[in-house]
Write a protein that holds these residues in place. Structure first.
Motif, mmCIF file in Angstrom:
data_model
loop_
_atom_site.group_PDB
_atom_site.id
_atom_site.type_symbol
_atom_site.label_atom_id
_atom_site.label_comp_id
_atom_site.label_asym_id
_atom_site.label_seq_id
_atom_site.Cartn_x
_atom_site.Cartn_y
_atom_site.Cartn_z
ATOM 1 N N GLY A 1 0.796 -1.230 0.000
ATOM 2 C CA GLY A 1 0.000 0.000 0.000
ATOM 3 C C GLY A 1 0.823 1.271 0.000
ATOM 4 O O GLY A 1 0.281 2.370 0.079
ATOM 5 N N ARG A 2 2.133 1.139 -0.111
ATOM 6 C CA ARG A 2 2.989 2.331 -0.174
ATOM 7 C C ARG A 2 2.844 2.990 -1.545
ATOM 8 O O ARG A 2 2.561 2.321 -2.534
ATOM 9 C CB ARG A 2 4.442 1.963 0.089
ATOM 10 N N VAL A 3 3.055 4.296 -1.585
ATOM 11 C CA VAL A 3 2.860 5.097 -2.799
ATOM 12 C C VAL A 3 4.205 5.392 -3.452
ATOM 13 O O VAL A 3 5.167 5.779 -2.774
ATOM 14 C CB VAL A 3 2.148 6.425 -2.456
ATOM 15 N N LEU A 4 4.259 5.225 -4.769
ATOM 16 C CA LEU A 4 5.466 5.560 -5.524
ATOM 17 C C LEU A 4 5.586 7.071 -5.650
ATOM 18 O O LEU A 4 4.665 7.742 -6.113
ATOM 19 C CB LEU A 4 5.409 4.945 -6.927
ATOM 20 N N LEU A 5 6.729 7.599 -5.252
ATOM 21 C CA LEU A 5 7.067 8.997 -5.483
ATOM 22 C C LEU A 5 8.379 9.043 -6.238
ATOM 23 O O LEU A 5 9.275 8.230 -6.014
ATOM 24 C CB LEU A 5 7.203 9.766 -4.167
ATOM 25 N N ILE A 6 8.460 10.011 -7.130
ATOM 26 C CA ILE A 6 9.688 10.229 -7.900
ATOM 27 C C ILE A 6 10.254 11.593 -7.507
ATOM 28 O O ILE A 6 9.505 12.531 -7.243
ATOM 29 C CB ILE A 6 9.436 10.135 -9.419
ATOM 30 N N GLU A 7 11.566 11.674 -7.433
ATOM 31 C CA GLU A 7 12.214 12.964 -7.191
ATOM 32 C C GLU A 7 12.506 13.569 -8.558
ATOM 33 O O GLU A 7 13.292 13.020 -9.340
ATOM 34 C CB GLU A 7 13.501 12.785 -6.391
ATOM 35 N N ARG A 8 11.842 14.682 -8.841
ATOM 36 C CA ARG A 8 11.941 15.321 -10.152
ATOM 37 C C ARG A 8 13.332 15.908 -10.364
ATOM 38 O O ARG A 8 13.863 16.582 -9.486
ATOM 39 C CB ARG A 8 10.886 16.410 -10.277
ATOM 40 N N THR B 1 2.743 19.723 -3.659
ATOM 41 C CA THR B 1 1.448 19.905 -3.002
ATOM 42 C C THR B 1 0.371 19.021 -3.620
ATOM 43 O O THR B 1 -0.612 18.705 -2.963
ATOM 44 C CB THR B 1 0.994 21.380 -3.071
ATOM 45 N N SER B 2 0.570 18.588 -4.848
ATOM 46 C CA SER B 2 -0.434 17.746 -5.504
ATOM 47 C C SER B 2 -0.525 16.357 -4.875
ATOM 48 O O SER B 2 -1.568 15.702 -4.983
ATOM 49 C CB SER B 2 -0.139 17.621 -6.996
ATOM 50 N N VAL B 3 0.508 15.892 -4.211
ATOM 51 C CA VAL B 3 0.516 14.530 -3.664
ATOM 52 C C VAL B 3 -0.582 14.355 -2.622
ATOM 53 O O VAL B 3 -1.386 13.419 -2.699
ATOM 54 C CB VAL B 3 1.901 14.172 -3.079
ATOM 55 N N ILE B 4 -0.642 15.243 -1.648
ATOM 56 C CA ILE B 4 -1.615 15.108 -0.560
ATOM 57 C C ILE B 4 -3.043 15.242 -1.090
ATOM 58 O O ILE B 4 -3.921 14.443 -0.746
ATOM 59 C CB ILE B 4 -1.334 16.137 0.555
ATOM 60 N N THR C 1 5.287 5.118 2.709
ATOM 61 C CA THR C 1 4.032 5.276 3.432
ATOM 62 C C THR C 1 3.833 6.773 3.611
ATOM 63 O O THR C 1 4.796 7.559 3.505
ATOM 64 C CB THR C 1 4.067 4.608 4.817
ATOM 65 N N ALA C 2 2.616 7.191 3.920
ATOM 66 C CA ALA C 2 2.344 8.618 4.119
ATOM 67 C C ALA C 2 3.207 9.187 5.238
ATOM 68 O O ALA C 2 3.647 10.337 5.171
ATOM 69 C CB ALA C 2 0.865 8.841 4.402
ATOM 70 N N ALA C 3 3.486 8.405 6.250
ATOM 71 C CA ALA C 3 4.306 8.875 7.369
ATOM 72 C C ALA C 3 5.767 9.069 6.976
ATOM 73 O O ALA C 3 6.507 9.794 7.660
ATOM 74 C CB ALA C 3 4.210 7.891 8.534
ATOM 75 N N GLU C 4 6.187 8.456 5.888
ATOM 76 C CA GLU C 4 7.583 8.520 5.445
ATOM 77 C C GLU C 4 7.819 9.512 4.307
ATOM 78 O O GLU C 4 8.944 9.612 3.816
ATOM 79 C CB GLU C 4 8.042 7.146 4.935
ATOM 80 N N PHE C 5 6.786 10.212 3.843
ATOM 81 C CA PHE C 5 6.941 11.072 2.678
ATOM 82 C C PHE C 5 8.137 12.017 2.861
ATOM 83 O O PHE C 5 8.271 12.674 3.888
ATOM 84 C CB PHE C 5 5.687 11.896 2.404
ATOM 85 N N PRO C 6 8.980 12.091 1.837
ATOM 86 C CA PRO C 6 10.153 12.965 1.901
ATOM 87 C C PRO C 6 9.797 14.419 1.608
ATOM 88 O O PRO C 6 8.709 14.720 1.128
ATOM 89 C CB PRO C 6 11.053 12.396 0.808
ATOM 90 N N ALA C 7 10.725 15.286 1.866
ATOM 91 C CA ALA C 7 10.569 16.714 1.555
ATOM 92 C C ALA C 7 11.688 17.111 0.604
ATOM 93 O O ALA C 7 12.758 16.508 0.629
ATOM 94 C CB ALA C 7 10.616 17.532 2.835
#
Length: 164
Positions: free
Chosen positions: A37-44, A143-146, A133-139
């Protein structure tokens, strides 16, 4: 699928012709989740922000094909089934990017229901890609992710397409 440079892309060619005018930008965003259930994020690579795979639709493709292509270009994963769940439209979606180009964005968000392949962490458009996971989202995080994840939750709860 062949990778297109910015100059070769439809939006890149249109920007070259239109100059500083506000352009309508049609694109897709994809939520890819793993078995946990973790979400894929890419660092642009252009701005260093973490985001979901997304980008502009090209001439000759459908909006769902755009979502599939963007997932592949930015992560190396092959989306096999996608479901639209939200549309983001209107003048409140007008943004000026880091190059001074202004767009009114019309984005369709898709849930990737099935995918295959091995995650590629570095591409032409990304400097990293990982599942979180949402708790692990990087910075910094886009803003579109949430907003997109909240809209996906609403869609999955109600079955109704979210239109903004």
């Amino acid at each position: 699928m062949a990778y297109l440079s910015w100059a070769e892309s439809y939006v890149g060619q249109l920007r070259a012709l239109a100059g500083d005018r506000v352009l309508l930008f049609v694109g897709a965003r994809a939520v890819v989740r793993d078995d946990a259930g973790r979400v894929l994020l890419i660092e642009r690579s252009d701005n260093g922000h973490w985001a979901m795979p997304a980008g502009a639709m090209e001439l000759g493709e459908s909006i769902s094909e755009c979502a599939v292509r963007e997932v592949w270009e930015e992560s190396g994963l092959r989306a096999a089934a996608v479901t639209p769940f939200a549309m983001y439209t209107g003048p409140d979606r007008t943004h000026t990017n880091m190059w001074g180009h202004t767009y009114q964005v019309f984005t369709v968000a898709f849930r990737v229901d099935r995918w295959s392949g091995d995650l590629v962490t570095t591409t032409e458009e990304t400097t990293d890609a990982r599942f979180f996971t949402a708790a692990e989202f990087p910075a910094p995080i886009s803003t579109s992710v949430i907003e997109t994840l909240a809209d996906l939750a609403a869609f999955e709860r109600t079955g109704h397409l979210v239109v903004k």
